[in-house]
Design a protein around this motif. Structure first.
Motif, PDB file in Angstrom:
ATOM      1  N   ASP A  27      -3.187   6.347  -7.830  1.00 25.64           N
ATOM      2  CA  ASP A  27      -4.140   6.672  -9.037  1.00 25.64           C
ATOM      3  C   ASP A  27      -4.329   6.764  -9.929  1.00 25.64           C
ATOM      4  N   HIS A  28      -3.336   6.965 -11.039  1.00 27.59           N
ATOM      5  CA  HIS A  28      -2.934   6.835 -12.439  1.00 27.59           C
ATOM      6  C   HIS A  28      -2.194   6.013 -12.650  1.00 27.59           C
ATOM      7  N   TYR A  29      -1.925   4.782 -11.813  1.00 31.85           N
ATOM      8  CA  TYR A  29      -0.773   3.928 -12.580  1.00 31.85           C
ATOM      9  C   TYR A  29      -1.776   2.583 -13.200  1.00 31.85           C
ATOM     10  N   ASP A  30      -1.719   2.159 -13.732  1.00 35.79           N
ATOM     11  CA  ASP A  30      -1.928   1.102 -14.723  1.00 35.79           C
ATOM     12  C   ASP A  30      -1.238  -0.530 -13.846  1.00 35.79           C
ATOM     13  N   LEU A  31      -0.048  -0.438 -13.292  1.00 34.93           N
ATOM     14  CA  LEU A  31       0.023  -1.623 -12.611  1.00 34.93           C
ATOM     15  C   LEU A  31       1.139  -0.538 -11.603  1.00 34.93           C
ATOM     16  N   ILE A  32       1.485  -2.250 -10.398  1.00 34.19           N
ATOM     17  CA  ILE A  32       1.833  -1.283  -9.298  1.00 34.19           C
ATOM     18  C   ILE A  32       2.551  -2.888  -9.447  1.00 34.19           C
ATOM     19  N   GLY A  33       4.194  -2.685  -8.065  1.00 33.68           N
ATOM     20  CA  GLY A  33       4.459  -3.949  -8.020  1.00 33.68           C
ATOM     21  C   GLY A  33       4.450  -3.716  -6.604  1.00 33.68           C
ATOM     22  N   ARG A  86       0.577  -3.090   5.903  1.00 31.82           N
ATOM     23  CA  ARG A  86      -0.714  -1.611   6.319  1.00 31.82           C
ATOM     24  C   ARG A  86      -0.912  -0.458   5.017  1.00 31.82           C
ATOM     25  N   LEU A  87       0.110  -0.512   4.226  1.00 31.56           N
ATOM     26  CA  LEU A  87      -0.632   0.173   3.166  1.00 31.56           C
ATOM     27  C   LEU A  87      -1.328  -0.343   2.586  1.00 31.56           C
ATOM     28  N   VAL A  88      -0.659  -0.937   2.202  1.00 25.83           N
ATOM     29  CA  VAL A  88      -2.062  -1.971   1.198  1.00 25.83           C
ATOM     30  C   VAL A  88      -3.479  -1.935   1.938  1.00 25.83           C
ATOM     31  N   GLU A  89      -3.781  -2.635   3.089  1.00 33.71           N
ATOM     32  CA  GLU A  89      -5.420  -2.457   3.433  1.00 33.71           C
ATOM     33  C   GLU A  89      -5.439  -0.782   3.383  1.00 33.71           C
ATOM     34  N   VAL A  90      -4.701   0.253   2.743  1.00 34.17           N
ATOM     35  CA  VAL A  90      -5.809   1.320   2.829  1.00 34.17           C
ATOM     36  C   VAL A  90      -5.859   1.871   1.605  1.00 34.17           C
ATOM     37  N   LEU A  91      -4.954   1.121   0.784  1.00 35.52           N
ATOM     38  CA  LEU A  91      -5.180   1.356  -0.791  1.00 35.52           C
ATOM     39  C   LEU A  91      -6.123   1.337  -1.434  1.00 35.52           C
ATOM     40  N   ASP A  92      -6.730   1.768  -2.536  1.00 32.57           N
ATOM     41  CA  ASP A  92      -7.800   1.590  -3.229  1.00 32.57           C
ATOM     42  C   ASP A  92      -7.480   0.938  -4.560  1.00 32.57           C
ATOM     43  N   LEU A  93      -7.821  -0.077  -4.390  1.00 30.52           N
ATOM     44  CA  LEU A  93      -6.710  -1.209  -5.915  1.00 30.52           C
ATOM     45  C   LEU A  93      -7.833  -1.849  -6.915  1.00 30.52           C
ATOM     46  N   LYS A  94      -9.381  -1.690  -6.364  1.00 33.63           N
ATOM     47  CA  LYS A  94      -9.848  -2.784  -7.186  1.00 33.63           C
ATOM     48  C   LYS A  94      -9.718  -2.109  -8.749  1.00 33.63           C
ATOM     49  N   ASP A  95     -10.309  -3.547  -9.692  1.00 32.06           N
ATOM     50  CA  ASP A  95      -9.422  -3.483 -10.318  1.00 32.06           C
ATOM     51  C   ASP A  95      -8.160  -2.846 -10.846  1.00 32.06           C
ATOM     52  N   LYS A  96      -6.916  -3.187 -10.578  1.00 34.18           N
ATOM     53  CA  LYS A  96      -5.664  -2.758 -10.653  1.00 34.18           C
ATOM     54  C   LYS A  96      -4.791  -3.874 -10.655  1.00 34.18           C
ATOM     55  N   ASN A  97      -4.254  -3.485 -11.637  1.00 32.34           N
ATOM     56  CA  ASN A  97      -3.278  -5.079 -12.516  1.00 32.34           C
ATOM     57  C   ASN A  97      -2.096  -4.771 -11.183  1.00 32.34           C
ATOM     58  N   VAL A  98      -1.771  -5.645 -10.825  1.00 34.02           N
ATOM     59  CA  VAL A  98      -0.757  -5.536  -9.801  1.00 34.02           C
ATOM     60  C   VAL A  98       0.513  -7.035  -9.445  1.00 34.02           C
ATOM     61  N   PHE A  99       1.429  -6.849  -9.191  1.00 35.23           N
ATOM     62  CA  PHE A  99       2.427  -8.113  -8.694  1.00 35.23           C
ATOM     63  C   PHE A  99       3.037  -7.672  -7.480  1.00 35.23           C
ATOM     64  N   VAL A 100       3.207  -9.339  -7.071  1.00 33.46           N
ATOM     65  CA  VAL A 100       4.576  -9.236  -5.577  1.00 33.46           C
ATOM     66  C   VAL A 100       5.439 -10.089  -5.934  1.00 33.46           C
ATOM     67  N   LYS A 144      -5.698  -9.537  -3.894  1.00 35.32           N
ATOM     68  CA  LYS A 144      -7.134 -10.072  -4.422  1.00 35.32           C
ATOM     69  C   LYS A 144      -8.339 -10.192  -3.499  1.00 35.32           C
ATOM     70  N   SER A 145      -8.100  -9.865  -2.226  1.00 37.09           N
ATOM     71  CA  SER A 145      -9.516  -9.484  -1.042  1.00 37.09           C
ATOM     72  C   SER A 145      -9.769  -7.842  -1.896  1.00 37.09           C
ATOM     73  N   LYS A 146      -8.907  -7.909  -2.071  1.00 36.72           N
ATOM     74  CA  LYS A 146      -9.387  -6.044  -2.254  1.00 36.72           C
ATOM     75  C   LYS A 146      -9.816  -5.489  -4.182  1.00 36.72           C
ATOM     76  N   GLY A 147     -10.143  -6.898  -4.892  1.00 38.29           N
ATOM     77  CA  GLY A 147     -10.313  -6.210  -6.386  1.00 38.29           C
ATOM     78  C   GLY A 147      -9.248  -6.064  -7.039  1.00 38.29           C
ATOM     79  N   ALA A 148      -8.117  -6.446  -6.429  1.00 42.07           N
ATOM     80  CA  ALA A 148      -7.087  -5.758  -7.344  1.00 42.07           C
ATOM     81  C   ALA A 148      -6.715  -7.222  -8.783  1.00 42.07           C
ATOM     82  N   ARG A 149      -6.277  -6.688  -9.242  1.00 41.17           N
ATOM     83  CA  ARG A 149      -5.671  -8.323 -10.614  1.00 41.17           C
ATOM     84  C   ARG A 149      -3.995  -8.640 -10.345  1.00 41.17           C
ATOM     85  N   VAL A 150      -4.670  -9.490  -9.782  1.00 41.91           N
ATOM     86  CA  VAL A 150      -2.766 -10.493  -9.401  1.00 41.91           C
ATOM     87  C   VAL A 150      -2.015 -10.920 -10.883  1.00 41.91           C
TER      88      VAL A 150
END
Ligand SMILES: Cc1cc2nc3c(=O)[nH]c(=O)nc-3n(C[C@H](O)[C@H](O)[C@H](O)COP(=O)(O)O)c2cc1C
Length: 155
Positions: free
Chosen positions: A42-48, A64-78, A98-104
């Motif tokens: 919840d409290h993170y602005d960027l998740i790798g 499996r983890l990504v499947e259950v996380l709420d990632l809407k509008d989260k900044n992420v990288f891989v 991307k399908s979960k709404g994250a910003r890659v």
């Protein structure tokens, strides 16, 4: 900016070495997915999200983890390490994010050392294994530094 890195690196800790470069630059928390069952993002602005590549795929437990996380509008990288060191292994996870709404914000890959005789008798892997010797190396670490700076600049 509060950041978090979640990774899976069970074989030679190759991916963990890259994860630590990112964590140092971001001054952030680093979570080994094999050691936790629940992650509050919840409290993170960027998740790798990172892992080694095992039989053509990044870690199933990461998926499996990504499947259950709420990632809407989260900044992420891989990021991944693999015998061939190519970014195409990151693509399925990027699609899922991307399908979960994250910003890659970026995708990083480099070679990670492996010894073919430890898990296969397919010839091509023995050749690839030789090219992966010594990776990740200093150049990979420098590329990782550049990458994470570009991610930070993009936010
Ligand atoms: C069981 C197994 C399967 C692997 N399959 C692949 C593969 O399909 N493609 C590839 O490029 N590398 C493959 N590798 C090499 C790893 O991706 C590489 O060593 C990676 O850096 C391991 O990451 P880790 O040390 O963080 O676990 C495989 C390694 C293992 C042990």
């Amino acid at each position: 900016m509060k950041s978090l890195i979640i990774y899976h690196s069970t074989y030679k800790k190759n991916t963990e070495r890259i994860a630590k470069i990112f964590a140092k630059r971001l001054d952030c928390d680093l979570v080994d997915i094999s050691k936790v069952s629940n992650i509050d993002i919840d409290h993170y602005d960027l998740i790798g999200f990172g892992s080694g590549v095992y039989k053509e795929s990044m870690s199933k437990s990461l998926y499996r983890l990504v499947e259950v996380l709420d990632l809407k509008d989260k900044n992420v990288f891989v990021f991944s390490t693999s015998g061939v060191g190519m970014k195409f292994y990151n693509k399925p996870l990027i699609r899922l994010l991307k399908s979960k709404g994250a910003r890659v914000r970026g995708s990083f890959a480099c070679k990670g050392y492996f010894k073919a005789s430890e898990f296969t008798n397919i010839k091509i892997f023995y050749i690839l294994g030789r090219f992966s010797q010594g990776h990740p190396n200093q150049k990979d670490f420098q590329e990782a530094e550049k990458f994470i700076q570009a991610v930070i600049n993009s936010i």
